[in-house]
Design a protein around this motif. Structure first.
Motif, mmCIF file in Angstrom:
data_model
loop_
_atom_site.group_PDB
_atom_site.id
_atom_site.type_symbol
_atom_site.label_atom_id
_atom_site.label_comp_id
_atom_site.label_asym_id
_atom_site.label_seq_id
_atom_site.Cartn_x
_atom_site.Cartn_y
_atom_site.Cartn_z
ATOM 1 N N CYS A 38 0.903 -1.332 0.054
ATOM 2 C CA CYS A 38 -0.007 -0.031 -0.041
ATOM 3 C C CYS A 38 0.929 1.338 -0.274
ATOM 4 C CB CYS A 38 -0.876 -0.018 1.280
ATOM 5 S SG CYS A 38 -1.577 1.502 1.689
ATOM 6 N N GLY A 39 0.602 2.111 -0.722
ATOM 7 C CA GLY A 39 1.424 3.474 -0.906
ATOM 8 C C GLY A 39 2.828 3.107 -0.942
ATOM 9 N N GLY A 40 3.381 2.179 -1.912
ATOM 10 C CA GLY A 40 4.666 2.098 -2.072
ATOM 11 C C GLY A 40 5.516 1.182 -0.971
ATOM 12 N N THR A 134 -5.809 -14.259 -2.068
ATOM 13 C CA THR A 134 -5.053 -12.828 -2.931
ATOM 14 C C THR A 134 -5.894 -11.891 -3.251
ATOM 15 O OG1 THR A 134 -3.905 -15.026 -3.876
ATOM 16 C CG2 THR A 134 -3.869 -12.638 -5.174
ATOM 17 N N PHE A 135 -5.679 -10.939 -3.152
ATOM 18 C CA PHE A 135 -6.715 -9.513 -3.421
ATOM 19 C C PHE A 135 -5.966 -8.419 -4.067
ATOM 20 C CE2 PHE A 135 -4.862 -8.692 0.717
ATOM 21 C CZ PHE A 135 -4.824 -7.345 0.928
ATOM 22 N N LYS A 136 -6.803 -7.818 -4.691
ATOM 23 C CA LYS A 136 -6.403 -6.265 -5.303
ATOM 24 C C LYS A 136 -7.638 -5.399 -5.093
ATOM 25 C CE LYS A 136 -2.740 -7.133 -8.774
ATOM 26 N NZ LYS A 136 -2.473 -6.957 -10.273
ATOM 27 N N CYS A 137 -7.600 -4.280 -4.501
ATOM 28 C CA CYS A 137 -8.400 -3.279 -4.361
ATOM 29 C C CYS A 137 -7.935 -1.907 -4.299
ATOM 30 C CB CYS A 137 -9.425 -3.688 -3.273
ATOM 31 S SG CYS A 137 -8.496 -3.665 -1.617
ATOM 32 N N THR A 138 -8.828 -0.891 -4.471
ATOM 33 C CA THR A 138 -8.800 0.339 -4.316
ATOM 34 C C THR A 138 -9.473 0.779 -3.093
ATOM 35 O OG1 THR A 138 -8.481 0.623 -6.541
ATOM 36 C CG2 THR A 138 -8.937 2.669 -5.361
ATOM 37 N N ALA A 144 -4.410 2.236 -4.204
ATOM 38 C CA ALA A 144 -4.327 0.514 -4.527
ATOM 39 C C ALA A 144 -3.555 -0.034 -3.278
ATOM 40 C CB ALA A 144 -3.341 0.530 -5.509
ATOM 41 N N VAL A 145 -4.372 -1.123 -2.959
ATOM 42 C CA VAL A 145 -4.090 -2.049 -1.874
ATOM 43 C C VAL A 145 -4.088 -3.547 -2.298
ATOM 44 C CG1 VAL A 145 -4.037 -3.000 0.728
ATOM 45 C CG2 VAL A 145 -4.864 -0.477 -0.185
ATOM 46 N N GLN A 146 -2.971 -4.155 -2.215
ATOM 47 C CA GLN A 146 -2.958 -5.501 -2.870
ATOM 48 C C GLN A 146 -2.325 -6.467 -1.650
ATOM 49 O OE1 GLN A 146 -1.145 -5.823 -6.416
ATOM 50 N NE2 GLN A 146 0.684 -5.027 -5.800
ATOM 51 N N GLY A 147 -2.503 -7.741 -1.786
ATOM 52 C CA GLY A 147 -1.828 -8.693 -0.922
ATOM 53 C C GLY A 147 -2.295 -10.283 -1.003
#
Length: 158
Positions: A38-40, A134-138, A144-147
């Protein structure tokens, strides 16, 4: 002529057998190993659980909660009524609360936001009782947040 026909038939069969494979990941790949980004910044996932809220109308509400040092993400999953654990599958963002959808919130400790779009893929191995999430979301105000998390996902009833 017969050789040309057989050659065309073989080419057609080969083309049909080369259907694109998504690798079983629902077309979602984030290349993180038990971490969220998240956020780099990348945060290790240190704890995970599923919070079963039980049936709500015609669906079951089970949250997937992922915790890391400095970050928290809650993915509120909606699945078929009567489930005790989150079923494997692909869940798309929607605030409808329909089966097969999710919503949620989270972010770094400095602030959190609601999910506004995204996708979650859940796999389950019965052999070792392990989940892969596994997820990708805004998220509002976060971006963007992913994990990706692989491991046990104990159930808490709420």
């Amino acid at each position: 002529m017969k050789k040309i026909f057989l050659l065309l038939l073989a080419a057609a069969a080969l083309t049909a057998s080369c259907k694109k494979d998504d690798g079983g990941d629902g077309g979602l790949s984030v290349n993180l190993d038990n971490a969220m980004s998240c956020g780099g910044q990348t945060y290790d996932i240190t704890n995970a659980l599923q919070a079963n809220h039980g049936d709500e109308g015609n669906v079951c509400n089970i949250d997937v909660e992922l915790y890391g040092s400095g970050i928290f993400v809650q993915l509120e999953m909606y699945c078929a009524k009567g489930k005790t654990r989150i079923p494997a599958g692909t869940y798309n963002f929607s605030e409808s609360g329909n089966s097969g959808t999710f919503c949620g919130y989270g972010g770094p400790n400095s602030g959190s936001g609601d999910v506004t779009s995204g996708k979650v893929v859940i796999k389950y191995s019965e052999a070792n009782e392990t989940y892969t999430i596994t997820f990708k979301c805004t998220m509002v105000g976060i971006g963007a947040v992913q994990g990706e998390y692989t491991g046990p996902l104990p159930v808490q009833w709420r």
